[in-house]
Design a protein around this motif. Sequence first.
Motif, PDB file in Angstrom:
ATOM      1  N   ALA A  27       0.798  -1.228   0.000  1.00 39.81           N
ATOM      2  CA  ALA A  27       0.000   0.000   0.000  1.00 39.81           C
ATOM      3  C   ALA A  27       0.830   1.277   0.000  1.00 39.81           C
TER       4      ALA A  27
ATOM      5  N   HIS B  51      -0.397   3.959   2.352  1.00 42.75           N
ATOM      6  CA  HIS B  51      -1.812   4.321   2.290  1.00 42.75           C
ATOM      7  C   HIS B  51      -2.649   3.372   3.140  1.00 42.75           C
TER       8      HIS B  51
ATOM      9  N   PHE C 275      -6.573   1.885   2.798  1.00 45.06           N
ATOM     10  CA  PHE C 275      -7.746   1.892   1.938  1.00 45.06           C
ATOM     11  C   PHE C 275      -8.982   1.296   2.596  1.00 45.06           C
TER      12      PHE C 275
ATOM     13  N   LEU D 226     -10.576  -2.391  -3.874  1.00 44.39           N
ATOM     14  CA  LEU D 226     -10.350  -1.037  -3.371  1.00 44.39           C
ATOM     15  C   LEU D 226     -11.486  -0.137  -3.842  1.00 44.39           C
TER      16      LEU D 226
ATOM     17  N   ASN E  39     -11.059   5.965  -1.540  1.00 46.84           N
ATOM     18  CA  ASN E  39      -9.777   6.649  -1.505  1.00 46.84           C
ATOM     19  C   ASN E  39      -9.056   6.319  -0.199  1.00 46.84           C
ATOM     20  N   CYS E  40      -7.769   6.641  -0.153  1.00 46.41           N
ATOM     21  CA  CYS E  40      -6.986   6.416   1.058  1.00 46.41           C
ATOM     22  C   CYS E  40      -7.660   7.115   2.236  1.00 46.41           C
TER      23      CYS E  40
ATOM     24  N   TRP F  84      -6.688   8.448  -4.541  1.00 45.18           N
ATOM     25  CA  TRP F  84      -7.118   7.232  -5.221  1.00 45.18           C
ATOM     26  C   TRP F  84      -5.887   6.549  -5.795  1.00 45.18           C
TER      27      TRP F  84
END
Length: 233
Positions: free
Chosen positions: A10, A13, A15, A39, A42-43, A49
């Motif tokens: 990741a 990030h 998700f 996914l 967004n984070c 994204w």
Amino acid sequence: MSIQSLPLKANGHLFSLQGNDEVTVYTPLDNGSPFVTDLMFNCAVCDHWPTLQITADAVLVQDPCPFPDGLSVTITLPVPSGRLLVSDDLRPVYDFDRTGMASLNTALGKAQAAEAMEKLGCAFGSTLNCHLGLYPTGEGTYVIATPSYTEDVHPRFPDSADLANICTDLWAFSLADYSDWQKRGGDPSTLDWSDTVVDVTPGTYNVTYHGAERGFDPDSVDDVIWAHIERIS
């Protein structure tokens, strides 16, 4: 179509609230491009994204999260009157334009909202729809917390000790100097049971908001401390 699970790298990030460490990769049998459907958001930290690279061994997020540790937010709040107005919602006296900001569901959006409200003279923190209270912890120090009510954990912050019971219709807490709120047009006749004026030592306070920090767990069975408050001058 072939389907396989691959590790997700990741790159800092997040998700989902739980974190994704594995995703499902679908590869069309006609040699089309493989794709990922797991996914969906967004984070949760930076509102980014992901741009993905799918290899034989893993799914890689290309751009690193700029805030891999979340964001620590300290708000400076002057309370010269010595009267602190505690509420969930102090709009429209204190409000801001969210245009161009990250989603309030992300750590970045929460930090941006807190910083925007600080400029207006209000300490604001996004929370969940949960019980919140303002509790004293020492001379000039307080916390905004959600007490634990499990059989095995005795809350450090019982209802009997709170200085203010904060309704969370807005899923937030808001703090302001009562006199400043009035000067900006606040009408005392509009205050109700969920708005409390607390006497504090006049001065300037730091409000450290934890809700945007990486690893903060709002669903903990222990007491959840959303913010620490300390008089600094």
